[in-house]
Enzyme design. Structure first.
Site, PDB file in Angstrom:
ATOM      1  N   ASP A   1      26.266 -29.475  44.823  1.00 55.94           N
ATOM      2  CA  ASP A   1      26.629 -29.941  46.170  1.00 55.94           C
ATOM      3  C   ASP A   1      27.822 -29.139  46.705  1.00 55.94           C
ATOM      4  O   ASP A   1      28.711 -29.667  47.363  1.00 55.94           O
ATOM      5  CB  ASP A   1      26.926 -31.440  46.200  1.00 55.94           C
ATOM      6  CG  ASP A   1      26.878 -32.002  47.634  1.00 55.94           C
ATOM      7  OD1 ASP A   1      26.551 -31.247  48.573  1.00 55.94           O
ATOM      8  OD2 ASP A   1      27.178 -33.199  47.801  1.00 55.94           O
TER       9      ASP A   1
ATOM     10  N   ASP B   1      19.372 -33.696  53.737  1.00 57.94           N
ATOM     11  CA  ASP B   1      20.682 -33.849  53.104  1.00 57.94           C
ATOM     12  C   ASP B   1      21.835 -33.771  54.100  1.00 57.94           C
ATOM     13  O   ASP B   1      21.847 -32.938  54.990  1.00 57.94           O
ATOM     14  CB  ASP B   1      20.901 -32.779  52.032  1.00 57.94           C
ATOM     15  CG  ASP B   1      22.237 -32.980  51.343  1.00 57.94           C
ATOM     16  OD1 ASP B   1      22.485 -34.094  50.867  1.00 57.94           O
ATOM     17  OD2 ASP B   1      23.042 -32.035  51.316  1.00 57.94           O
TER      18      ASP B   1
ATOM     19  N   HIS C   1      34.407 -25.894  53.268  1.00 53.67           N
ATOM     20  CA  HIS C   1      34.965 -26.239  54.579  1.00 53.67           C
ATOM     21  C   HIS C   1      36.223 -25.419  54.799  1.00 53.67           C
ATOM     22  O   HIS C   1      37.022 -25.263  53.869  1.00 53.67           O
ATOM     23  CB  HIS C   1      35.335 -27.723  54.653  1.00 53.67           C
ATOM     24  CG  HIS C   1      34.151 -28.634  54.686  1.00 53.67           C
ATOM     25  ND1 HIS C   1      33.335 -28.751  55.787  1.00 53.67           N
ATOM     26  CD2 HIS C   1      33.636 -29.458  53.747  1.00 53.67           C
ATOM     27  CE1 HIS C   1      32.375 -29.617  55.528  1.00 53.67           C
ATOM     28  NE2 HIS C   1      32.521 -30.050  54.290  1.00 53.67           N
TER      29      HIS C   1
ATOM     30  N   HIS D   1      25.320 -25.649  49.756  1.00 58.31           N
ATOM     31  CA  HIS D   1      25.488 -25.484  51.201  1.00 58.31           C
ATOM     32  C   HIS D   1      26.033 -24.085  51.448  1.00 58.31           C
ATOM     33  O   HIS D   1      27.200 -23.811  51.186  1.00 58.31           O
ATOM     34  CB  HIS D   1      26.426 -26.558  51.758  1.00 58.31           C
ATOM     35  CG  HIS D   1      25.870 -27.936  51.629  1.00 58.31           C
ATOM     36  ND1 HIS D   1      24.929 -28.441  52.505  1.00 58.31           N
ATOM     37  CD2 HIS D   1      26.069 -28.907  50.701  1.00 58.31           C
ATOM     38  CE1 HIS D   1      24.598 -29.668  52.142  1.00 58.31           C
ATOM     39  NE2 HIS D   1      25.266 -29.981  51.036  1.00 58.31           N
ATOM     40  N   LEU D   2      25.149 -23.223  51.919  1.00 58.25           N
ATOM     41  CA  LEU D   2      25.550 -21.831  52.147  1.00 58.25           C
ATOM     42  C   LEU D   2      26.217 -21.659  53.503  1.00 58.25           C
ATOM     43  O   LEU D   2      26.856 -20.641  53.748  1.00 58.25           O
ATOM     44  CB  LEU D   2      24.323 -20.913  52.063  1.00 58.25           C
ATOM     45  CG  LEU D   2      23.573 -20.935  50.733  1.00 58.25           C
ATOM     46  CD1 LEU D   2      22.313 -20.083  50.825  1.00 58.25           C
ATOM     47  CD2 LEU D   2      24.456 -20.416  49.614  1.00 58.25           C
ATOM     48  N   ARG D   3      26.044 -22.633  54.381  1.00 57.45           N
ATOM     49  CA  ARG D   3      26.683 -22.677  55.706  1.00 57.45           C
ATOM     50  C   ARG D   3      26.184 -21.623  56.696  1.00 57.45           C
ATOM     51  O   ARG D   3      26.633 -21.611  57.831  1.00 57.45           O
ATOM     52  CB  ARG D   3      28.208 -22.550  55.588  1.00 57.45           C
ATOM     53  CG  ARG D   3      28.852 -23.654  54.775  1.00 57.45           C
ATOM     54  CD  ARG D   3      28.800 -25.000  55.500  1.00 57.45           C
ATOM     55  NE  ARG D   3      29.541 -26.028  54.789  1.00 57.45           N
ATOM     56  CZ  ARG D   3      29.060 -27.243  54.519  1.00 57.45           C
ATOM     57  NH1 ARG D   3      27.829 -27.586  54.858  1.00 57.45           N
ATOM     58  NH2 ARG D   3      29.803 -28.126  53.894  1.00 57.45           N
TER      59      ARG D   3
END
Lengths: 358, 453
Positions: B315, B162, B319, B73-75
């Site tokens: 994964d 996902d 955050h 997750h590169l955001r």
């Protein structure tokens, strides 16, 4: 399809890492049998204080206690605030409805802001399990769990234990202050109702079992926790009628009526038919058996109106003892050492301290 | 840190990886690796070192094809306060990765060529290759198929919603049929929303004791079983993301035995941590799917050794602190993984490493397969990564390499991670096995465990 996990025996499940046992009361498991016994013993002194014309002692004079309730519970908040005031503490009441939490402030910021004002204890009620444990990790103050999600409500369990001990001592014709916790050995307790979503049940099971009671859970299948591994209970029953003749204490949990909306239960009516303590069912109880309820009661749902008012029902006595037991908890956590000075001992309470104006 | 520059610009230099043990799909041998102009120009013992060559010491180390992460997750776009393509790629390089597959649950979702192009473009200056996974449905809402053809034309080879599973079996069936026509793979985040509703950790002994609503293993297994049936029905290719339960491993083993076209990945934290970590309500251990039990950990490890599980995928889910420090039932799920995955995987699986839970059963070679060439194949990145279509690290091959010291002990310090976020469950823990150097397209992007830009 997952095999049962190999695991947590009751010991392993004990104090969460965040809990600095001895300084906070986050779970009944912070206390153990000896700790519970000590709270009960100290509570005796405060029951005596309550009987005085001016039921107030200076034990916590100069200390500041905050009730931080992120979930409304007038009874529990009033009980704690009364307890703190009778110990002469300054009490701040943080009501979430009027607070910055509604403006988007995080729990941590709220707690740290209040802590910065100089607070000795936080009494925390929160809808999220574990919130009081987290608060304990953020501040230096003592934290008392006043009910967190489905997790625990330790002072409720303590006041329930106190009430049972008091009644059994009276029946035996001896002063409660001379009772240890021996009366709990082999005491048969049924906890009836929505165990899965009940913090009262989790604390109650731990406390009653720690003192030697045999605890049976009685609940519809959908209201039993998914796993009871590590729970110190003797069993689970779905047949209240069969259990009632064999218990010394029938502890009814409050049914959150939204659980009866069709997903956990077909209907409230069906719950009452199967698990409500109706007058007929109360007749199945042995002569000396006690009926308890943490309140507030749903009369006509988990307990019939007539049963709630029977002499064997201890509901109001539970409330009355709540103040004394919470005084004991505050005193034990805050009163004995104040920044290095001893302010008093339990013995002092009985003798040295008189009523003070206030 | 140097200014940004296009990848490959530093790859013109001559680099020698000296004194290591080369491990690739074809085997294991002592060899130096000479790299110039972005390709391997010589492999063999005791190579002569050209003047001005950058020498990367690989003494006591493994020299392997760069690792490939199927699940990052590169955001970016939309979550830049948590991570950016640049910061995640730096973390990836430090973790030994030369390629990552960007998950599409960004804001906006990667469900159109425009958003895919944006991420690919950001990846052009990154410290590793950034490939993109597209969403199966528009907005990951589970209803309308995303324009998979348009995305496939950009090179997208794996599609997934996902963060959530495709709940509607009819939609998933159509998606598989459509994907089959494009020759692409659908990755499923297996979680039945009705069984998982409201849950914040594994449903079991710990959740029951802690009073935290749980997610039963069956929530995952139900969708694994369903998608196996849909793979059988459609002939489509399904890749199961981050499997977390013993039951899922058994289901996938059955599907593979039957010859269905399915693959599966596991995350390092599911090979290593259990739900007991949540006993203190620390949301850093909240992740979806949740940490499960010792039995599940054992079954996942065994599934890796047996070949049921094809890849270890991080994964990696950054955050910001404010999303992780609230109550457990409010905090966001997810944990960092790129910089710790290799060590955690080695400890969990490898006979030569081994942690306090007991040594794994796998050889270094087989563990590297899970981290490099097998995921490269699933992502369609096997040209250039994982040793170039399973070939050896050899002359004229791509210079995407990772040099690993399998015995280095190091402490995870969240303040010294390259990620913008700090939510690592291994904070303060000692891990064994560390990336010493990473070479991406001939450029040493990591030297002596330090990112070079």
């Amino acid at each position: 399809m997952t095999p049962p996990s190999p695991l947590p025996d009751a010991d392993e499940l004990k104090p969460p890492p965040l809990s600095d046992a001895g300084r906070h009361l986050l779970s009944i498991s912070d206390l153990g049998a000896e700790g519970i016994e000590e709270v009960l013993r100290v509570s005796d002194a405060f029951v005596e204080v309550a009987s005085r014309p001016i039921p107030k002692v200076p034990a916590l004079r100069g200390r500041t206690v905050v009730t931080l309730f992120a979930e409304e519970s007038t009874r529990t908040r009033l009980s704690f605030e009364t307890a703190a005031k009778r110990l002469s503490a300054d009490v701040l009441s943080f009501a979430v409805a009027s607070s910055s939490v509604k403006k988007g402030e995080s729990l941590r910021d709220t707690v740290e802001t209040v802590a910065a004002m100089g607070v000795d204890a936080f009494i925390v009620r929160h809808p999220s399990a574990g919130a009081p444990a987290q608060v304990a990790g953020w501040v230096d103050a003592t934290v008392i769990n006043a009910g967190d999600g489905w997790h625990e409500h330790p002072t409720q369990a303590l006041l329930d234990c106190y009430t049972i001990r008091q009644v059994l001592a009276e029946r035996a014709g001896r002063p409660v202050s001379e009772s240890g916790v021996g009366d709990f050995a082999g005491l048969r307790v049924a906890i009836v109702g929505d165990v899965a979503h009940s913090r009262v049940a989790r604390s109650g099971v731990l406390a009653f079992a720690a003192l030697g009671a045999e605890v049976t859970l009685v609940a519809p299948g959908s209201l039993v926790p998914p796993s009871l591994e590590g729970w110190p209970v003797t069993g689970v029953s779905h047949d209240l009628d069969a259990v009632l003749p064999h218990v010394d204490v029938c502890y009814l949990l409050r049914l959150q009526t939204e659980r009866g909306a069709g997903s956990f239960l077909p209907s409230i009516r069906e719950y009452t038919a199967g698990y409500g303590l109706t007058l007929r069912r109360a007749g199945l109880l042995a002569d000396g058996a006690l009926v308890m309820h943490p309140g507030p009661m749903n009369r006509g749902v988990e307990i019939a109106d007539e049963v709630a008012d029977l002499p064997r029902s201890l509901v109001l006595r539970q409330v009355a003892n709540g103040v004394a037991v919470r005084m004991a908890v505050l005193f034990l956590l805050l009163g004995q050492v104040v920044r290095g000075d001893a302010t008093g001992t339990v013995a002092d309470l009985g003798h040295g301290y008189g009523p003070v104006d206030g | 840190m140097a200014e940004r520059r296009p990848a490959g610009a530093g790859g013109r230099a001559t680099v020698v990886v000296r004194g290591g043990t080369v491990i690739d799909e074809t085997g294991e041998r002592r060899a130096d690796v000479l790299i110039s102009d972005g390709t391997v120009t010589a492999v063999g013992p005791d190579l002569d070192i050209p003047a001005k060559a950058t020498v990367l010491d690989a003494g006591g180390c493994l020299v392997v094809p760069g690792l490939v992460d199927l699940h990052t997750h590169l955001r970016q776009p939309g979550g830049e306060e948590a991570e950016t393509v640049e910061t995640a790629s730096r973390a990836a390089a430090l973790g030994g990765y030369t390629a990552v597959l960007a998950m599409p649950n960004t804001n906006p979702t990667i469900d159109s060529a425009a958003v895919a192009r944006e991420v690919l473009q950001l990846g052009e200056t990154a410290l590793c290759q950034v490939a993109v996974a597209g969403a199966i449905t528009v907005g990951r809402a589970g209803q309308c198929l995303a324009p998979m053809g348009e995305l496939a034309a950009l090179g997208v080879r794996l599609f997934t919603d996902d963060g959530t599973g495709v709940q509607d079996a009819g939609v998933m069936r159509r998606a598989l049929e459509y994907a089959r026509g494009l020759g692409v793979t659908l990755g499923q985040h297996c979680e039945d929303a009705t069984l998982a509703a409201g849950g914040h950790m594994h449903e079991g002994a710990w959740s029951s004791r802690l009073g935290v609503p749980g997610v039963p293993a069956a929530a995952e297994e139900l969708m694994v079983a369903r998608d196996i049936m849909l793979a059988r029905l459609t002939g489509g290719r399904v890749h199961f993301l981050h499997l977390s339960t013993a039951g899922s491993v058994a289901l996938v083993a059955g599907a593979k035995a039957e010859g269905l076209d399915v693959t599966a990945e596991v995350a390092p934290h599911h090979l290593s941590l259990t739900d007991g970590e949540l006993s203190g309500y620390d949301a850093v251990f909240k992740v979806n799917p949740p940490l499960r039990t010792e039995c599940d950990v054992a079954a996942l490890r065994a599934g890796c050794a047996a070949g049921t599980i094809d890849a270890v995928a991080t994964d990696h889910a950054p955050h910001p602190p404010e999303q992780k420090e609230g109550p457990l039932d409010v905090a966001a799920p997810g944990m960092l993984g790129l910089e710790t995955a290799l060590a955690v995987t080695l400890e969990a699986l490898c006979a030569a490493a081994g942690d306090e839970k007991g040594k794994g059963a796998m050889s270094l070679h087989d563990v590297m397969a899970l981290l490099s060439w097998r995921p490269a194949r699933i992502a369609g990145l096997d040209v250039g990564h994982g040793g170039d279509q399973g070939g050896p690290i050899g002359v004229d091959g791509p210079a995407n390499l990772c040099v690993i010291d399998p015995s280095e002990r190091w402490e995870v310090d969240p303040d010294h991670l390259a990620s913008r976020s700090r939510n690592t469950p291994w904070a303060g823990r000692m891990l064994t096995g560390r990336v010493r150097h990473t070479v991406y397209r001939g450029e040493p992007v990591v030297i002596d465990a330090e990112a070079q830009r």
